[in-house]
Design an enzyme around this catalytic site. Structure first.
Site, PDB file in Angstrom:
ATOM      1  N   HIS A 222      34.118  17.961  60.750  1.00 21.66           N
ATOM      2  CA  HIS A 222      34.134  16.662  61.428  1.00 21.66           C
ATOM      3  C   HIS A 222      35.480  16.315  62.059  1.00 21.66           C
ATOM      4  CE1 HIS A 222      32.046  12.432  61.306  1.00 21.66           C
ATOM      5  NE2 HIS A 222      31.824  13.110  62.434  1.00 21.66           N
TER       6      HIS A 222
ATOM      7  N   CYS B 172      34.353   8.197  58.419  1.00 28.45           N
ATOM      8  CA  CYS B 172      34.523   9.606  58.077  1.00 28.45           C
ATOM      9  C   CYS B 172      35.739  10.312  58.675  1.00 28.45           C
ATOM     10  CB  CYS B 172      33.275  10.377  58.486  1.00 28.45           C
ATOM     11  SG  CYS B 172      31.724   9.707  57.862  1.00 28.45           S
TER      12      CYS B 172
END
Length: 437
Positions: A115, A54
């Site tokens: 993130h 990610c």
């Protein structure tokens, strides 16, 4: 074609496999809106993520540069244990796609997953986004919004958000509202970064499952193929609503909409015909769905086999907006505008990857791929063997050696992986359930 600057909507799914959409080979009718978007625009058969996990891919997208240039991307991934960390994150002073567009008069918003580091030192409002609604971490529960360490993680700006129901729908709702409230004459960048279909595997009908797991989002005793497909379908429904909002506002013609995934799929994903999954530099970990629609500039029904990397979209959107990158932070990605005009355009450039997990390295040159993994080396001709089953290393030793050398020369230009990052890579705390390996 309109003379006004284009709008941009960049949609990123989370852990979506290559063949999880109808237009890329899905075995169930889960994505009618995205399939229609592909038919109306350009479908990339060789879309690649900058990383098979990610955060590094997201560093590459927002900066337009190799993620390895930033300290934060050495962490795979950025879990809740990094709250308050002063080092691991996207430095606010680093120019980004949203900051450059903002400074050029664009309205910028991130709806969905960030993130890239935690407050107070990092955050989307510090890196160019004027609006933010979503989680700061990776996967969160779709009803309770708890992250991998059990902390509630849904924000409206810098304020904890109230209950908004099923997260995928909440993100779609906010994205639709952003489009509906777009100001005449003010172009916009909307980054719509879903957490779907990342675990925990919950559809909008699964509130009871959320209660059962009690915030243990990296559970390994739940989910099913049917649930996973329904999660994709519900994301697709939301994307359909966003596209409909563009039409209703008369903005569709001059809005470039891009859809992709941050990395390959895992657990319930369909990565066919590729092997490997999230965390791997095999094709299944880095080959991702990629669609672009821009009626003013992209002819409908096109398909392109030209490799395109996540970080190329930063260069592409800046180019389309007529905005120059920061001179002190030259982009590593390239503008794909020529490709959007001509799907056969191919600059024939090498693509590189580095991955701490399993000590992986990869180089793609045309149809040839060099791969190192677990102390072994491989050479694949993807033109003949997309499943990476026939290792040609012994048959082509000179090619293997040359590609290894070129990868090493590239890697020498990147900062090394810090020792503390290697020491911290503990898969029990990683952004993927242990049982998936």
């Amino acid at each position: 074609m309109s003379n006004t600057r284009p709008n941009f909507i960049f949609i990123m799914a989370d852990d979506l496999g290559y063949a999880d959409l109808g237009c890329t080979g899905a075995r169930a009718p889960v994505s009618p809106h995205l399939d229609r978007m592909a038919a109306q625009g350009l479908l990339f058969t060789h879309g690649y993520a900058n990383s098979p996990v990610c955060s590094p891919t997201r560093f590459a997208l927002i900066t337009g540069r190799w993620q390895y240039r930033l300290r934060g991307a050495a962490e795979e991934p950025l879990t809740g244990r990094y709250r308050g960390d002063k080092i691991v994150g996207l430095p606010p002073q680093h120019p980004t796609l949203p900051s450059l567009l903002r400074d050029a008069g664009y309205r910028t918003a991130l709806v969905g997953k960030w993130h890239l580091g935690y407050p107070p030192h990092f955050g989307p409002l510090k890196s160019g986004y004027q609006e933010f609604f979503g989680p700061l971490s990776g996967g969160v529960d779709y009803f309770q919004y708890t992250d991998s360490v059990g902390k509630r993680d849904l924000w409206d700006g810098e304020t904890p958000a109230e209950d908004h129901g099923y997260l995928t729908d909440a993100l779609s709702d906010r994205a639709v509202r952003f489009v509906e409230q777009a100001r005449a004459g003010e172009p916009f960048l909307l980054s719509l970064h879903y957490t779907a279909p990342h675990w925990p595997w919950e559809t909008r009908e699964d509130h009871a499952e959320s209660q059962r797991i009690g915030g243990r989002i990296n559970h390994v005793d739940g989910g099913s193929l049917a649930t996973y497909r329904r999660m994709i379908q519900q994301m697709d429904e939301g994307i359909g609503r966003v596209l409909a909002a563009l039409e209703a506002r008369g903005l569709a013609d001059n809005t470039l909409v891009v859809f992709t995934s941050d990395n390959g799929g895992e657990r319930f994903s369909d990565n066919w015909p590729f092997v490997g999954q999230k965390m791997d530099l095999l094709e299944g970990g880095i080959r991702v769905p990629l669609i672009a629609r821009w009626p003013a500039r992209i002819a409908p029904g096109g398909t392109s086999a030209t490799p395109a990397l996540t970080m190329d979209w930063c260069a592409t959107l800046l180019d389309a907006a007529g905005v120059q990158p920061h001179a002190e932070y030259p982009l590593d990605g390239i503008s794909l505008l020529p490709l959007l005009r001509d799907p056969a355009w191919n600059p024939q450039r090498p693509l590189y990857w580095r991955m701490l997990h399993r000590q992986q390295a990869a180089l793609l040159e045309g149809c040839w791929k060099y791969l190192a993994m677990d102390g072994h080396e491989y050479l694949f001709d993807l033109g003949q063997d997309e499943r990476e089953r026939a290792n040609l290393a012994q048959r082509e030793p000179a090619r293997l050696a040359a590609m290894r050398q070129r990868w090493q020369a590239w890697a020498a230009q990147m900062p090394p992986i810090p020792a503390e990052a290697q020491a911290r890579l503990v898969f029990g705390d990683a952004d993927i359930p242990r049982a998936s390996h």
